[in-house]
Motif scaffolding. Structure first.
Motif, PDB file in Angstrom:
ATOM      1  N   GLU A   8      37.618 101.815 -51.441  1.00  0.00           N
ATOM      2  CA  GLU A   8      37.342 100.571 -51.330  1.00  0.00           C
ATOM      3  C   GLU A   8      36.641  99.700 -52.627  1.00  0.00           C
ATOM      4  OE1 GLU A   8      39.465  98.694 -51.287  1.00  0.00           O
ATOM      5  OE2 GLU A   8      40.421  98.093 -49.165  1.00  0.00           O
ATOM      6  N   TRP A   9      37.398  98.314 -52.388  1.00  0.00           N
ATOM      7  CA  TRP A   9      37.023  98.164 -54.287  1.00  0.00           C
ATOM      8  C   TRP A   9      37.697  96.280 -53.996  1.00  0.00           C
ATOM      9  CZ3 TRP A   9      40.162 100.830 -58.018  1.00  0.00           C
ATOM     10  CH2 TRP A   9      41.213 101.203 -57.846  1.00  0.00           C
ATOM     11  N   GLY A  10      37.895  95.484 -54.742  1.00  0.00           N
ATOM     12  CA  GLY A  10      37.591  94.244 -54.208  1.00  0.00           C
ATOM     13  C   GLY A  10      39.106  94.256 -55.378  1.00  0.00           C
ATOM     14  N   VAL A  11      40.094  95.206 -55.915  1.00  0.00           N
ATOM     15  CA  VAL A  11      41.388  95.475 -56.864  1.00  0.00           C
ATOM     16  C   VAL A  11      42.410  94.356 -55.782  1.00  0.00           C
ATOM     17  CG1 VAL A  11      42.829  96.210 -57.971  1.00  0.00           C
ATOM     18  CG2 VAL A  11      40.246  96.994 -58.188  1.00  0.00           C
ATOM     19  N   LYS A  12      43.100  93.795 -56.126  1.00  0.00           N
ATOM     20  CA  LYS A  12      43.946  93.380 -55.301  1.00  0.00           C
ATOM     21  C   LYS A  12      45.952  94.071 -55.443  1.00  0.00           C
ATOM     22  CE  LYS A  12      41.475  90.257 -53.491  1.00  0.00           C
ATOM     23  NZ  LYS A  12      40.517  89.883 -51.537  1.00  0.00           N
ATOM     24  N   GLU A  13      45.660  94.508 -54.492  1.00  0.00           N
ATOM     25  CA  GLU A  13      47.217  94.983 -54.642  1.00  0.00           C
ATOM     26  C   GLU A  13      47.276  96.593 -56.015  1.00  0.00           C
ATOM     27  OE1 GLU A  13      50.407  92.011 -55.675  1.00  0.00           O
ATOM     28  OE2 GLU A  13      50.260  91.067 -53.755  1.00  0.00           O
ATOM     29  N   ALA A  14      46.647  97.423 -55.467  1.00  0.00           N
ATOM     30  CA  ALA A  14      45.982  98.650 -56.126  1.00  0.00           C
ATOM     31  C   ALA A  14      47.365  99.558 -55.628  1.00  0.00           C
ATOM     32  CB  ALA A  14      44.614  99.359 -55.740  1.00  0.00           C
ATOM     33  N   THR A  15      47.721 100.406 -56.205  1.00  0.00           N
ATOM     34  CA  THR A  15      48.617 101.225 -55.627  1.00  0.00           C
ATOM     35  C   THR A  15      47.852 102.258 -55.293  1.00  0.00           C
ATOM     36  OG1 THR A  15      48.711 102.440 -57.912  1.00  0.00           O
ATOM     37  CG2 THR A  15      50.362 100.478 -58.120  1.00  0.00           C
ATOM     38  N   TYR A  35      44.491 104.759 -56.157  1.00  0.00           N
ATOM     39  CA  TYR A  35      43.127 105.039 -54.933  1.00  0.00           C
ATOM     40  C   TYR A  35      42.834 105.654 -54.777  1.00  0.00           C
ATOM     41  CZ  TYR A  35      43.153 100.720 -52.258  1.00  0.00           C
ATOM     42  OH  TYR A  35      42.384  99.151 -51.301  1.00  0.00           O
ATOM     43  N   GLN A  36      43.428 106.757 -55.561  1.00  0.00           N
ATOM     44  CA  GLN A  36      43.782 108.316 -55.382  1.00  0.00           C
ATOM     45  C   GLN A  36      42.778 108.816 -55.871  1.00  0.00           C
ATOM     46  OE1 GLN A  36      47.903 109.196 -55.311  1.00  0.00           O
ATOM     47  NE2 GLN A  36      47.652 110.497 -53.194  1.00  0.00           N
ATOM     48  N   ARG A  37      42.904 108.119 -57.719  1.00  0.00           N
ATOM     49  CA  ARG A  37      42.277 108.331 -58.896  1.00  0.00           C
ATOM     50  C   ARG A  37      40.278 107.223 -58.294  1.00  0.00           C
ATOM     51  NH1 ARG A  37      42.973 106.136 -63.525  1.00  0.00           N
ATOM     52  NH2 ARG A  37      44.164 104.198 -63.094  1.00  0.00           N
ATOM     53  N   TYR A  38      40.721 106.461 -57.761  1.00  0.00           N
ATOM     54  CA  TYR A  38      39.023 106.204 -57.226  1.00  0.00           C
ATOM     55  C   TYR A  38      38.402 107.019 -56.741  1.00  0.00           C
ATOM     56  CZ  TYR A  38      35.774 102.264 -55.706  1.00  0.00           C
ATOM     57  OH  TYR A  38      34.722 101.751 -55.403  1.00  0.00           O
ATOM     58  N   ALA A  39      39.591 107.318 -55.636  1.00  0.00           N
ATOM     59  CA  ALA A  39      38.593 108.380 -54.584  1.00  0.00           C
ATOM     60  C   ALA A  39      37.877 109.186 -55.376  1.00  0.00           C
ATOM     61  CB  ALA A  39      39.484 108.631 -53.447  1.00  0.00           C
TER      62      ALA A  39
END
Length: 506
Positions: free
Chosen positions: A452-459, A463-467
């Motif tokens: 989770e992060w502070g990005v609003k309305e991420a796709t 999220y998959q790339r971040y994880a």
């Protein structure tokens, strides 16, 4: 010639022994764990519905209240932050104007001021003035909040002498308003507009909020339904091999812990060990809440945000006793993998010297019962050297340093784009983890992280790339990692939801 070979052989043997003593035993495979947060230690943001049945649930322990007099148009204030009188002369509300609740029942409270004194009464001549001078509660420190039925934030404050608080002037607040009128008008000096500043929703708040009659059943229902055997089966089938289970210090007093805590959490921990063994999982016991609170947050079961742990030897001794109790109980279980001595002590409120003293005693308590369980030392929160525990931990076998990595809770991450967050993981977190992961130091454990992060309305793809980035970096921790948490009403904080919906693949 034979003598030369003997000397060489002894030299090689000495080197091997020396190197082996300087190395830690690395778990194989490393831990791929999930935290069972919000289960045996309550955190209201994880499951808000747990608090729904509490009367006046906006008035729980630790809630900050600010009272504005309708006649002076100014806020009540503990002059000098405490130690003297209460006045009604502040145009805005901050720390000295905030009164922290200690809840007695749904309508009756103690008020604690900035310097930790309690608001009470003092007879002075013909008047009963309101002061904040006592460091302990007395009968005169009890106040009853009477809310207007048409506007719950418009209140009167009834005192222990049966009268009501009133702001006679900006500098004179007394407890001698004799009767409660029905008008609640702006000309009534006993009427205040109540505002709020901060709140806590932890184990202390939920159990004290429900009270001794209702809390036992409410908590049992929660424990028996929030985490169940099927969850351990799910964990074992989805690429994980361990659970980190936060517990509170009162578990060692089960089945009759001190009020307001209720018994039963130890039975659930017993079940967790049984389920873990059944499904081939390891267990990391994490002392999440220490006596007196080590960080002032709700997840350490702080009553009012104060940090009392470590200020006396008693709190340290009590905490060592908890570690001793838990290790003795589960030392023979094949699922016991590690004991985390305390979670997230807060720097500088908790001094390094104090923490080191406790960690040494806690380590010895574990070793009295188990030579194989890893012992985890949580780094302090705040601006500290991430290697500050190396002097202690490097000399102890099976020792682990726990670091928590969140791209949250800091201005650093404000307005970051998805790619900037991902780059931060690959660059900064790689460097952070590399700094504490050394060949001759303690093992490292990313004990808490989340996609989770502070990005609003991420796709979903972002999220998959971040994880994926975090999984790639944190797998380099020599002991392993643990996602926070298995279940949560906030989807991205729930590993169960993330797996079921294809956001994380393990």
């Amino acid at each position: 010639m034979a003598l030369n070979w003997l000397i060489i052989s002894l030299g090689v043997l000495f080197c091997v022994v020396s190197v082996s003593q300087g190395r830690q035993t690395i778990p194989n495979p490393p831990m791929r764990a999930v935290n069972l947060g919000g289960w045996l230690v309550t955190e209201g943001w994880i499951k808000p519905s747990l608090f729904d049945g509490i009367p006046n649930k906006d008035l729980l322990d630790g809630r900050g209240l600010q009272f504005k007099s309708v006649t002076t148009k100014k806020y009540l204030c503990a002059e000098l932050g405490g130690g003297t009188i209460i006045v009604a002369n502040r145009t805005s509300a901050s720390s000295w104007e905030t009164f922290t609740l200690w809840r007695i029942n749904e309508n009756t409270f103690n008020f604690r001021v900035f310097n930790k004194q309690f608001v009470g009464l003092n007879v002075k001549g013909n008047e009963i003035e309101v002061v904040a001078q006592s460091n302990t509660t007395t009968v005169s420190d009890v106040f009853h909040i009477v809310r207007n039925s048409n506007d719950s934030n418009r209140v009167r404050i009834k005192t222990s002498n049966g009268f009501y608080l009133q702001a006679k002037t900006e500098d004179l607040v007394t407890a001698d308003h004799e009767e409660e009128t029905s008008t609640w008008g702006d000309d009534d000096p006993s009427v205040f507009v109540m505002g709020f500043s901060g709140k806590l929703e932890g184990e202390f708040q939920v159990t004290n909020g429900y009270g001794p009659t209702r809390a036992p059943q409410v908590m049992r229902d929660h424990w028996e339904t929030f985490i169940v055997e099927e969850d351990f089966k799910f964990i074992s089938e989805n690429g994980l091999n361990a659970v980190r289970i936060p517990v509170g210090w009162w578990i060692a007093k089960d089945p009759s812990p001190p009020r307001p805590y209720v018994g039963g959490s130890l039975t659930m921990l017993d079940k967790a060990f049984f389920w873990a063994q059944k499904y081939g999982l390891k267990v990391i016991i994490d002392l999440h809440a220490a006596p007196g609170s080590q960080n002032g947050f709700e997840h350490s079961s702080s009553r009012d945000g104060s940090i009392e742990w470590g200020k006396t030897d008693d709190t340290i001794h009590q905490t060592v006793d908890v570690i001793d109790f838990l290790t003795a109980r589960y030392a023979k279980s094949p699922s016991l993998h590690a004991v985390e001595l305390i979670n997230e002590p807060l720097s500088p409120s908790v001094q390094l010297e104090t923490l080191t003293k406790y960690y040494k005693a806690g380590y010895d308590a574990v070793r009295r019962h188990s030579s194989t369980a890893y012992v985890i030392f949580s780094n302090r929160l705040g601006n500290i050297d991430a290697r500050e525990l190396f002097t202690l931990a490097s000399g102890l076998s099976r020792s682990v340093i726990d670091v928590h990595y969140y791209n949250l809770f800091s201005s650093t991450f404000e307005n970051m784009t998805p790619q900037e967050n991902i780059d931060f993981i690959y660059t900064n977190r790689t460097g952070d983890l590399g700094y504490v992961t050394t060949s001759n130091g303690p093992l490292t454990f990313v004990g808490e992280w989340v996609a989770e992060w502070g990005v609003k309305e991420a796709t979903k793809e972002e999220y998959q790339r971040y994880a994926k980035a975090q999984l790639e970096v944190y797998k380099r921790a020599s002991f392993g990692w643990a996602y926070w948490t298995l279940k949560n009403v906030n989807n991205h904080w729930s590993l169960e939801w993330m797996i079921n919906n294809g956001y994380i693949k393990l």
